[in-house]
Design an enzyme around this catalytic site. Structure first.
Site, short mmCIF file in Angstrom:
data_model
loop_
_atom_site.label_atom_id
_atom_site.label_comp_id
_atom_site.label_asym_id
_atom_site.label_seq_id
_atom_site.Cartn_x
_atom_site.Cartn_y
_atom_site.Cartn_z
N ILE A 132 -7.30 -7.31 3.08
CA ILE A 132 -6.84 -8.66 2.73
C ILE A 132 -6.67 -9.50 3.98
CG2 ILE A 132 -4.87 -9.95 1.80
CD1 ILE A 132 -4.55 -7.74 -0.28
N LEU A 135 -10.23 -10.62 5.09
CA LEU A 135 -10.88 -11.66 4.31
C LEU A 135 -10.14 -12.98 4.37
CD1 LEU A 135 -12.78 -9.45 3.21
CD2 LEU A 135 -12.58 -10.54 0.97
N GLU A 136 -8.81 -12.93 4.49
CA GLU A 136 -8.03 -14.17 4.44
C GLU A 136 -7.97 -14.91 5.78
OE1 GLU A 136 -7.20 -15.63 1.90
OE2 GLU A 136 -7.01 -14.14 0.30
N SER A 137 -7.96 -14.17 6.89
CA SER A 137 -7.85 -14.87 8.17
C SER A 137 -8.63 -14.22 9.29
CB SER A 137 -6.37 -14.97 8.59
OG SER A 137 -5.87 -13.70 8.96
N TYR A 322 -14.04 -11.36 -5.13
CA TYR A 322 -12.97 -11.14 -4.16
C TYR A 322 -12.38 -9.74 -4.31
CZ TYR A 322 -8.64 -11.84 -1.53
OH TYR A 322 -7.61 -11.72 -0.63
#
Length: 410
Positions: A132, A135-137, A322
């Site tokens: 996570i 993928l998020e940052s 996702y």
């Protein structure tokens, strides 16, 4: 390395639902057609009493909204969300690229002690938390640089999802009031998601933790401890089961009943085993609870047996792409292999207007798509399945360009 990570992140950002999507059932308005900075200021004045009634101190509201500006680019990006189309294989090519896996393994090594502590406390595998984060940052290398108050206020003023973003704005103002972050550091994505793992303010309020013990639930700074622990806390709250897979790639038998391929059909793993479903890697299916078969690209693409942890990741983001991206990246970070089956790369994703056209034609044949909105949800998939079955086609429910062409041809 930062430039490479940023390129990776920007390539997959449109799919992030924690950062972009509202909860299911949100009623979308039309949005303002005459928006302006002057209109934004007038809206801020009108919204002030409601914010204060919700517990935002007047001084915090006045100071924060005085420094906020109307961001037309944010509105433009919000408008494009329903227009965005990308096939799952194009998404995964970037989301789980070799570069992202390599960066993730380095992030795991550099933060080994922290991630081990988080896994022990919350019962969520460190590779899942790291996926996570990745993928998020891009593992914290790009956390967004849009002023959060301006972004949320702009979207609340725009009105298309007013109630949702008004609530997020109020919570963001409370974060400032409580002193968890300085105003100039309250930045994130264009849609108001924040920090290493891109939590919306309401998710921060419910799930953020002070893991490093400094008195603040700080998900924005360079230290990722609070953010990573908060994400583990989020997943644990929604029922993550440590040691159980999110899913695994499987091989279906030649006589498989494709009416069974939907998240809504759940069977005991032993029942799938008896039907001839086997891991793509060989051997028997792992012991486990009820599971479902998912075909994210139809019967000519990979098949996955998905477990309850799949639905837990869905709480972070509803998009199948996702969820599979997070699950598969976490597997790769543990040394697992790439997806083995071939994707149907000859197809492109349908545009919004084409998805609406497909729904119109299915409705004309007496099938229920749940509306004509271009959103391919369970009802549209079920309608495609019913149409395919009536034709004698494999009823996998996938709205491919071939399905649209056949519908057009009558």
């Amino acid at each position: 390395m930062r430039a490479a990570a940023l390129a990776l992140l920007l390539a997959v950002m449109p799919a992030g639902a924690q950062t972009i999507e509202d909860p299911e059932g949100t009623i979308l308005g039309e949005g303002r057609k005459d928006a302006s900075e002057a209109g934004f200021r007038q809206w801020a004045t009108g919204f002030r009493p409601r914010a204060l009634e919700a517990g935002v101190p007047a001084a915090v509201y006045d100071r924060s909204l005085r420094g906020a500006t109307y961001l037309p680019d944010v509105v433009a990006r919000d408008r494009k969300q329903s227009e965005f189309t990308k096939t799952i294989w194009d998404y995964l090519d970037v989301a789980v690229s070799d570069d992202r896996v390599t960066l993730g393994q380095k992030a795991l090594a550099a933060n080994a002690a922290l991630l081990d502590q988080i896994e022990t406390q919350y019962g969520v595998e460190k590779e899942v938390v790291a996926a996570i984060w990745g993928l998020e940052s891009a593992y914290g290398t790009y956390r967004g640089n849009t002023d959060t108050i301006s972004a949320l206020a702009t979207l609340a003023y725009d009105g298309r999802r007013a109630a949702f973003f008004e609530g997020q704005l109020i919570q963001a103002l409370k974060i400032l009031d409580e002193g968890h972050v300085q105003p100039d550091a309250l930045v994130g994505s264009w849609a108001g998601a924040m920090g290493h793992t891109q939590l919306m303010p309401s998710s921060w309020a419910e799930f953020a933790v002070d893991f490093n013990g400094d008195g603040h639930r700080n998900i924005w700074g360079d230290d990722p401890a609070d953010a990573l622990a908060s994400t583990a806390n989020y997943l644990a709250h929604w029922g993550w089961t440590k040691g159980q897979p999110w899913g695994l790639e499987v091989r279906l038998p030649p006589d498989f009943d494709y009416d069974q391929t939907t998240e809504r059909v759940k069977k005991l793993v032993a029942d799938w085993q008896a039907m001839g479903v086997r891991p793509m890697a060989g051997g028997d299916l792992p012991a486990g609870p009820q599971a479902s078969i998912l075909l994210p690209a139809g019967h000519t693409g990979p098949a996955f047996l998905i477990f309850p942890n799949f639905q837990v990741i869905e709480k972070y983001n509803l998009a199948d792409a996702y969820v599979i991206g997070i699950g598969h990246l976490s597997d790769r970070l543990q040394g697992g292999p790439p997806i083995a089956a071939t994707w149907p790369r000859q197809w492109r994703a349908l545009t919004l207007e084409e998805r609406k056209e497909l729904q119109v034609m299915l409705v004309a044949q007496g099938l229920d798509t749940g509306g004509v909105d271009g959103r391919v949800g369970p009802k549209t998939i079920a309608a495609v399945k019913a149409w395919q079955k009536a034709r004698g086609d494999v009823p996998d429910g996938y709205p491919s360009p071939d399905v649209l062409a056949a519908l057009r041809g009558g």
